[in-house]
Design a protein around this motif. Structure first.
Motif, PDB file in Angstrom:
ATOM      1  N   GLU A  88      -3.740  -1.376 -14.665  1.00 11.88           N
ATOM      2  CA  GLU A  88      -3.640  -1.415 -16.119  1.00 11.88           C
ATOM      3  C   GLU A  88      -2.551  -2.419 -16.476  1.00 11.88           C
ATOM      4  N   LEU A  89      -2.429  -2.742 -17.735  1.00 10.05           N
ATOM      5  CA  LEU A  89      -1.428  -3.713 -18.171  1.00 10.05           C
ATOM      6  C   LEU A  89      -0.027  -3.316 -17.712  1.00 10.05           C
ATOM      7  N   ARG A  90       0.328  -2.035 -17.835  1.00 13.27           N
ATOM      8  CA  ARG A  90       1.672  -1.596 -17.450  1.00 13.27           C
ATOM      9  C   ARG A  90       1.932  -1.807 -15.958  1.00 13.27           C
ATOM     10  N   ASP A  91       0.867  -1.750 -15.143  1.00 13.38           N
ATOM     11  CA  ASP A  91       1.028  -1.979 -13.714  1.00 13.38           C
ATOM     12  C   ASP A  91       1.400  -3.425 -13.408  1.00 13.38           C
ATOM     13  N   TYR A  92       0.916  -4.349 -14.228  1.00 13.70           N
ATOM     14  CA  TYR A  92       1.279  -5.755 -14.028  1.00 13.70           C
ATOM     15  C   TYR A  92       2.746  -5.980 -14.361  1.00 13.70           C
ATOM     16  N   LEU A  93       3.259  -5.207 -15.287  1.00 10.29           N
ATOM     17  CA  LEU A  93       4.659  -5.360 -15.680  1.00 10.29           C
ATOM     18  C   LEU A  93       5.589  -4.611 -14.732  1.00 10.29           C
ATOM     19  N   LEU A  94       5.231  -3.381 -14.370  1.00 13.42           N
ATOM     20  CA  LEU A  94       6.104  -2.538 -13.565  1.00 13.42           C
ATOM     21  C   LEU A  94       5.706  -2.507 -12.091  1.00 13.42           C
ATOM     22  N   GLY A  95       4.422  -2.627 -11.820  1.00 13.01           N
ATOM     23  CA  GLY A  95       3.922  -2.511 -10.453  1.00 13.01           C
ATOM     24  C   GLY A  95       3.560  -1.079 -10.136  1.00 13.01           C
ATOM     25  N   SER A  96       2.425  -0.890  -9.491  1.00 11.94           N
ATOM     26  CA  SER A  96       2.001   0.461  -9.129  1.00 11.94           C
ATOM     27  C   SER A  96       2.730   0.906  -7.865  1.00 11.94           C
ATOM     28  N   ASN A  97       2.659   2.205  -7.587  1.00 10.96           N
ATOM     29  CA  ASN A  97       3.266   2.723  -6.360  1.00 10.96           C
ATOM     30  C   ASN A  97       2.617   2.098  -5.131  1.00 10.96           C
ATOM     31  N   ALA A  98       1.293   1.963  -5.153  1.00  9.87           N
ATOM     32  CA  ALA A  98       0.596   1.357  -4.015  1.00  9.87           C
ATOM     33  C   ALA A  98       1.093  -0.071  -3.781  1.00  9.87           C
ATOM     34  N   ALA A  99       1.234  -0.824  -4.851  1.00  9.62           N
ATOM     35  CA  ALA A  99       1.698  -2.210  -4.724  1.00  9.62           C
ATOM     36  C   ALA A  99       3.112  -2.261  -4.154  1.00  9.62           C
ATOM     37  N   ARG A 100       3.952  -1.364  -4.592  1.00  7.91           N
ATOM     38  CA  ARG A 100       5.336  -1.351  -4.076  1.00  7.91           C
ATOM     39  C   ARG A 100       5.375  -0.965  -2.604  1.00  7.91           C
ATOM     40  N   VAL A 101       4.530  -0.015  -2.210  1.00  4.43           N
ATOM     41  CA  VAL A 101       4.476   0.371  -0.800  1.00  4.43           C
ATOM     42  C   VAL A 101       4.014  -0.820   0.035  1.00  4.43           C
ATOM     43  N   VAL A 102       2.969  -1.499  -0.413  1.00  6.92           N
ATOM     44  CA  VAL A 102       2.462  -2.671   0.313  1.00  6.92           C
ATOM     45  C   VAL A 102       3.551  -3.733   0.446  1.00  6.92           C
ATOM     46  N   ARG A 103       4.260  -3.993  -0.650  1.00  5.38           N
ATOM     47  CA  ARG A 103       5.283  -5.047  -0.656  1.00  5.38           C
ATOM     48  C   ARG A 103       6.497  -4.717   0.193  1.00  5.38           C
ATOM     49  N   HIS A 104       6.919  -3.450   0.187  1.00  3.39           N
ATOM     50  CA  HIS A 104       8.218  -3.118   0.775  1.00  3.39           C
ATOM     51  C   HIS A 104       8.174  -2.365   2.100  1.00  3.39           C
ATOM     52  N   SER A 105       7.031  -1.874   2.505  1.00  2.00           N
ATOM     53  CA  SER A 105       6.955  -1.118   3.756  1.00  2.00           C
ATOM     54  C   SER A 105       6.882  -2.067   4.940  1.00  2.00           C
ATOM     55  N   ASN A 106       7.489  -1.652   6.040  1.00  3.82           N
ATOM     56  CA  ASN A 106       7.372  -2.440   7.270  1.00  3.82           C
ATOM     57  C   ASN A 106       6.284  -1.860   8.176  1.00  3.82           C
ATOM     58  N   ARG A 107       5.458  -0.988   7.602  1.00  4.85           N
ATOM     59  CA  ARG A 107       4.318  -0.378   8.303  1.00  4.85           C
ATOM     60  C   ARG A 107       3.023  -1.029   7.827  1.00  4.85           C
ATOM     61  N   SER A 108       1.974  -0.912   8.610  1.00  2.85           N
ATOM     62  CA  SER A 108       0.660  -1.370   8.157  1.00  2.85           C
ATOM     63  C   SER A 108       0.203  -0.456   7.027  1.00  2.85           C
ATOM     64  N   VAL A 109      -0.417  -1.048   6.012  1.00  4.64           N
ATOM     65  CA  VAL A 109      -0.863  -0.282   4.847  1.00  4.64           C
ATOM     66  C   VAL A 109      -2.328  -0.620   4.582  1.00  4.64           C
ATOM     67  N   LEU A 110      -3.132   0.429   4.477  1.00  8.35           N
ATOM     68  CA  LEU A 110      -4.536   0.272   4.103  1.00  8.35           C
ATOM     69  C   LEU A 110      -4.694   0.827   2.691  1.00  8.35           C
ATOM     70  N   VAL A 111      -5.099  -0.032   1.767  1.00  8.95           N
ATOM     71  CA  VAL A 111      -5.275   0.376   0.364  1.00  8.95           C
ATOM     72  C   VAL A 111      -6.750   0.693   0.152  1.00  8.95           C
ATOM     73  N   ILE A 112      -7.014   1.915  -0.279  1.00  4.02           N
ATOM     74  CA  ILE A 112      -8.377   2.361  -0.557  1.00  4.02           C
ATOM     75  C   ILE A 112      -8.582   2.320  -2.064  1.00  4.02           C
ATOM     76  N   ARG A 113      -9.550   1.521  -2.478  1.00  5.37           N
ATOM     77  CA  ARG A 113      -9.894   1.442  -3.909  1.00  5.37           C
ATOM     78  C   ARG A 113     -11.107   2.299  -4.172  1.00  5.37           C
ATOM     79  N   ASP A 114     -11.233   2.729  -5.397  1.00  5.98           N
ATOM     80  CA  ASP A 114     -12.353   3.565  -5.796  1.00  5.98           C
ATOM     81  C   ASP A 114     -13.652   2.789  -5.738  1.00  5.98           C
TER      82      ASP A 114
END
Length: 139
Positions: A113-139
């Motif tokens: 949503e628009l607010r996610d582009y401004l603040l970033g979603s939790n999934a996006a932050r996990v992907v950006r900041h985790s040093n683990r492999s991340v698999l994002v499942i979309r609906d």
């Protein structure tokens, strides 16, 4: 393959939780892995806000979340260790993944949503900041 998998869910969104647990079960079928499912109870914010909540209300809420998570896992037939933490979602996900030495984080993401582009979603932050492999499942 992956030996330790962390799956963060938001039990307040039952449909999304169910879908993510189903997809995790399908993904890991045949794998010899340990699955950990996490839900995070957000902080109430500033200390002055938290002071308006009775300690019993917080404890009852935590118990309800634990029960809801257990029911979700049981209904999907997914054998997993449960974790219920309080705090900021992405911080707790990244922290627990490191503590558990998880090989993979499987996280759900909604349509931005628009607010996610401004603040970033939790999934996006996990992907950006985790040093683990991340698999994002979309609906």
């Amino acid at each position: 393959m992956f030996k330790k998998i962390l799956v963060p869910v938001d039990v307040s969104v039952e449909g999304d939780t169910r879908k993510l647990l189903q997809k995790t079960k399908t993904l890991t079928q045949g794998w010899d892995c340990e699955i950990h499912v996490l839900t995070v109870i957000p902080n109430v914010g500033m200390p002055i806000v938290g002071s308006y909540f009775d300690e019993d209300v917080v404890d009852e809420g935590r118990k309800a979340v634990i029960e809801t998570l257990a029911q979700a896992l049981e209904s999907e037939g997914l054998a997993a260790k449960q974790h219920v933490l309080s705090g900021t979602v992405y911080d707790r996900v990244i922290g627990l993944a490191s503590k558990l030495e998880a090989d993979l984080i499987v996280i759900g993401a909604h349509q931005p949503e628009l607010r996610d582009y401004l603040l970033g979603s939790n999934a996006a932050r996990v992907v950006r900041h985790s040093n683990r492999s991340v698999l994002v499942i979309r609906d």
